[in-house]
Design a protein around this motif. Structure first.
Motif, short mmCIF file in Angstrom:
data_model
loop_
_atom_site.label_atom_id
_atom_site.label_comp_id
_atom_site.label_asym_id
_atom_site.label_seq_id
_atom_site.Cartn_x
_atom_site.Cartn_y
_atom_site.Cartn_z
N GLY A 1 0.85 -1.18 0.00
CA GLY A 1 0.00 0.00 0.00
C GLY A 1 0.89 1.23 0.00
O GLY A 1 1.94 1.24 0.63
N LEU A 2 0.46 2.26 -0.73
CA LEU A 2 1.28 3.49 -0.88
C LEU A 2 0.48 4.71 -0.47
O LEU A 2 -0.69 4.85 -0.82
CB LEU A 2 1.68 3.64 -2.36
N VAL A 3 1.11 5.59 0.28
CA VAL A 3 0.55 6.93 0.50
C VAL A 3 1.67 7.93 0.24
O VAL A 3 2.75 7.82 0.83
CB VAL A 3 -0.02 7.10 1.92
N THR A 4 1.42 8.89 -0.66
CA THR A 4 2.45 9.88 -0.99
C THR A 4 2.23 11.16 -0.19
O THR A 4 1.12 11.46 0.23
CB THR A 4 2.41 10.23 -2.49
N ASN B 1 -1.41 3.60 9.97
CA ASN B 1 -2.18 4.71 9.44
C ASN B 1 -1.28 5.93 9.26
O ASN B 1 -0.44 6.21 10.11
CB ASN B 1 -3.34 5.09 10.37
N LYS C 1 -2.21 12.79 5.23
CA LYS C 1 -1.65 13.73 4.26
C LYS C 1 -2.66 14.85 4.03
O LYS C 1 -3.85 14.70 4.32
CB LYS C 1 -1.34 13.03 2.94
N VAL D 1 -5.05 17.04 1.78
CA VAL D 1 -5.78 16.84 0.54
C VAL D 1 -6.66 18.06 0.27
O VAL D 1 -6.79 18.94 1.14
CB VAL D 1 -6.65 15.56 0.58
N ALA E 1 -8.29 20.03 3.81
CA ALA E 1 -8.61 18.90 4.68
C ALA E 1 -7.39 18.00 4.83
O ALA E 1 -6.41 18.13 4.08
CB ALA E 1 -9.77 18.09 4.10
N ILE E 2 -7.46 17.13 5.81
CA ILE E 2 -6.42 16.14 6.05
C ILE E 2 -7.08 14.77 5.94
O ILE E 2 -8.14 14.56 6.53
CB ILE E 2 -5.82 16.32 7.46
N ALA E 3 -6.49 13.87 5.19
CA ALA E 3 -7.06 12.53 5.04
C ALA E 3 -6.18 11.54 5.78
O ALA E 3 -4.95 11.61 5.70
CB ALA E 3 -7.15 12.15 3.56
N GLU E 4 -6.81 10.65 6.51
CA GLU E 4 -6.08 9.58 7.18
C GLU E 4 -6.28 8.30 6.39
O GLU E 4 -7.41 7.87 6.16
CB GLU E 4 -6.59 9.40 8.62
N PHE E 5 -5.17 7.69 5.96
CA PHE E 5 -5.20 6.45 5.20
C PHE E 5 -4.83 5.30 6.12
O PHE E 5 -3.97 5.44 6.97
CB PHE E 5 -4.17 6.47 4.06
N SER E 6 -5.48 4.17 5.88
CA SER E 6 -5.07 2.95 6.55
C SER E 6 -4.42 2.06 5.50
O SER E 6 -4.97 1.85 4.42
CB SER E 6 -6.29 2.26 7.16
N ILE E 7 -3.21 1.58 5.81
CA ILE E 7 -2.51 0.70 4.87
C ILE E 7 -2.63 -0.72 5.38
O ILE E 7 -2.27 -1.02 6.53
CB ILE E 7 -1.03 1.09 4.73
N SER E 8 -3.16 -1.61 4.52
CA SER E 8 -3.51 -2.95 4.99
C SER E 8 -2.46 -4.00 4.64
O SER E 8 -2.51 -5.11 5.12
CB SER E 8 -4.86 -3.35 4.39
#
Ligand SMILES: Cc1cc2nc3c(=O)[nH]c(=O)nc-3n(C[C@H](O)[C@H](O)[C@H](O)COP(=O)(O)OP(=O)(O)OC[C@H]3O[C@@H](n4cnc5c(N)ncnc54)[C@H](O)[C@@H]3O)c2cc1C
Ligand SMILES: Nc1ncnc2c1ncn2[C@@H]1O[C@H](COP(=O)(O)O)[C@@H](O)[C@H]1O
Lengths: 321, 246
Positions: A111-114, A128, A131, A133, A138-145
């Motif tokens: 999983g990638l988050v830039t 998690n 970044k 956006v 806003a700020i987005a929280e990504f979950s990498i699985s």
């Protein structure tokens, strides 16, 4: 372990590389693992990665790596990550990093988050990251699985922290495939900090009336040692070079100090500059939207204010140097 | 030249940004959506120029639901020959890249065009991922591309400068400002676009590996401090002592 790929354009690591390794070390500490750094091809100051937190520094020595080819670099970085058993690969969110991160993620099934803006939060297997956006709205929280993760670190976000001694550089032996993209020529402007890396930026817009008036802006930038930028219409009509255009469709910057002079503060302009630490706005219109985003505002005619500012700054520099 | 231009749909730049009550989803209600500017202004137009100078075909490729058709039609009106829409929500970069790769494996493409990044999530992920899945060279941030037969000379933006390199088709690139000049659809283009096909196809299987779980609004900044225009010593003092940025 955490593996940080540190770019060394023209054979030298720059600030963004030390930001990335600072991030990698802090993430490794949070995960309770070691942090290694990797350089490809020439990197005169690779040992310094140790000072910024890498436990080990590896170098893949191969002249063909001195120029960037996303396909070759992705293969080498992924092989290194596999060989070293990395569960988190950290990169720079640079022009090359942006061509590389997605490729490495595919190769590692990761999983990638830039452009992440904070250290990962870890609970069990879930990692998690956040970044910015929607142009910083806003700020987005990504979950990498996935079991392996790739992140790239937003520039000018993590201050490089020295916390140790320089490391000795070890050679890492991985296959370097033949590339299909050949670099013919690289040209960079010497002596000027590129906008994405600049700590101090002086920017001007249509309020300048014409390119012949930019002398006061260049003087201000000179006194500060700042990089110059501009609004889009100014670049579009050719008053300033295209690479100076900041905003949503131009360069996104994050300096410590941003001067906006004769720029109205349209939302698309703000999108690229609103992550600046301190914003100073000089505009003759008290209703200019930019004042809402400013830390310091001066309502006045820039042709009076800027020369006066230059004199005050020269005085300050003379007294404090 | 067979060219595929990957286009995404983004909220218009001035649209307010809202989320569902639990902050888990973006709320696009009442928002005007546009084609991502890098895709429309630079990638699509450069592909059309190549077609005009040496022949070929320009296909738009999009992953998204029927709500995207208006954006796709705009690309057809600007001049693309046809379009393919994968009928699925673009749930992650990996998912979108997989759709692009699967299509290109079945349809030989000489040049695969992307935008430099989408202006909502600023990922700059999809192009690199698709290129890797296809084992293609990928040149990011192209600001100039000249073709001589199958040989391309590309200028790309790098930190503080430019790089010029060479590659042969097939390859992928991402378009940055300068690659072409924005074009506006004319009346004839709009009329013709109505007869051009949008081929809707089902999605290939692909797992998401990184997805958004929550949104937040950034902290509101403090108030602006106004300084008299004839007192620049005071500004300098505050920048040095208060903001500590000098
Ligand atoms: C899709 C899209 C993307 C865009 N992307 C970008 C982008 O990336 N970057 C960008 O900058 N713009 C972008 N724009 C354009 C943006 O909307 C604005 O048009 C632009 O930023 C305005 O530039 P400006 O502030 O220099 O000019 P203006 O809006 O004309 O403002 C000039 C300002 O100067 C002030 N002024 C005039 N004379 C003086 C004086 N003597 N002293 C002091 N102040 C004075 C005026 O009060 C005014 O506020 C985009 C637009 C669109 C639609
Ligand atoms: N849903 C989509 N459908 C087709 N192409 C896309 C989609 N999302 C992104 N792209 C392409 O990938 C580029 C980079 O997107 P991103 O990685 O999201 O910043 C865009 O400029 C498009 O060319």
């Amino acid at each position: 372990m955490v593996l940080v790929y540190a770019e060394s354009p023209q054979g030298k690591l720059k600030k963004a590389a030390f930001e990335a390794v600072t991030y990698g070390r802090q993430a490794a500490d949070a995960m309770g693992v070691q942090c290694a750094a990797l350089v490809l091809g020439a990197a005169d100051n690779a040992g310094e990665l140790g000072s910024y937190g890498a436990h080990e520094v590896y170098q893949v020595n191969n002249d063909s790596l001195n120029n960037f080819d996303s396909q070759v670099a992705a293969s080498v970085v992924s092989s290194a990550a596999q060989k070293l058993g990395a569960t988190l690969v950290v990169m720079m969110h640079s022009s090359s990093g942006k061509a590389l991160a997605g490729r490495v993620a595919v190769r590692l099934d990761a999983g990638l988050v830039t452009a992440v803006n904070a250290l990962p939060t870890i609970s069990g297997d879930a990692v998690n990251v956040t970044k910015n956006v929607f142009s910083g709205k806003a700020i987005a929280e990504f979950s990498i699985s996935s079991a392996t993760r790739v992140v790239s670190v937003a520039g000018n976000t993590f201050k490089p922290v020295v916390n140790g001694d320089a490391a000795s550089v070890q050679t890492l032996d991985v296959d370097v495939p033949q590339g299909r993209y050949t670099v013919k020529e690289v040209s960079t402007m010497d002596g000027v900090t590129p906008l994405p890396e600049a700590e101090l930026v002086v920017s001007a817009g249509r309020g300048m009336k014409g390119p012949e008036n930019w002398g006061i802006i260049e003087e201000l930038a000179d006194i500060l040692g700042a990089t110059t930028a501009c609004s889009r219409p100014v670049a579009d009509v050719g008053w300033r070079p295209h690479h100076e255009h900041v905003g949503q469709t131009g360069v996104a910057i994050k300096p410590n100090l941003y001067f906006a002079i004769g720029i109205s503060g349209a939302i698309q302009h703000l999108a690229g500059v609103n992550q600046s630490n301190v914003i100073v706005v000089i505009n003759k219109d008290p209703e200019a939207p930019f004042f809402k985003a400013a830390d310091y505002g001066i309502v006045g005619d820039l042709f009076d204010v800027v020369p006066r500012l230059n004199e005050s700054l020269k005085k300050y520099k003379a007294e404090n140097s | 030249m067979n060219m595929l231009v990957c286009v995404s749909r983004t909220p218009e730049t001035t649209a307010p940004v809202k989320f569902s009550a639990d902050m888990s989803e973006y709320d696009g209600s009442g928002v005007n959506f546009i084609m991502n500017p890098y895709d429309e202004w630079y990638a699509l137009v450069r592909a059309l120029e190549v077609k005009e100078s040496q022949g070929g075909k320009v296909t738009l490729f999009h992953v998204g639901g029927a709500e995207s058709d208006a954006v796709i039609r705009k690309g057809l009106a600007i001049g693309a020959d046809d379009a393919v829409r994968v009928d699925a929500a673009p749930s992650s970069s990996m998912f979108v890249a997989k759709q692009i790769a699967e299509y290109c494996k079945a349809n030989a493409i000489d040049i695969l065009f992307f935008g430099k990044e989408t202006i909502d999530f600023n990922g700059a992920e999809v192009g690199a991922m698709a290129a890797e899945m296809l084992d293609m060279p990928y040149i990011s941030f192209a600001i100039d591309m000249q073709l001589d037969g199958n040989n391309a000379t590309i200028t790309r933006e790098i930190e503080g400068g430019k790089e010029v390199g060479e590659v042969q088709t097939p390859f992928a690139l991402s378009a940055a400002k300068g690659l072409a000049e924005q074009r506006i659809a004319n009346m004839r283009g709009i009329m013709m676009s109505k007869r051009k096909p949008i081929n809707v196809i089902p999605a290939a299987d692909a797992a998401d590996k990184a997805t958004v779980v929550k949104y937040a609004y950034p902290d509101a900044g403090g108030d602006v401090v106004y300084i008299e225009p004839d007192n620049m010593d005071e500004l300098v003092r505050r920048l040095a002592e208060e903001a500590k940025v000098l």
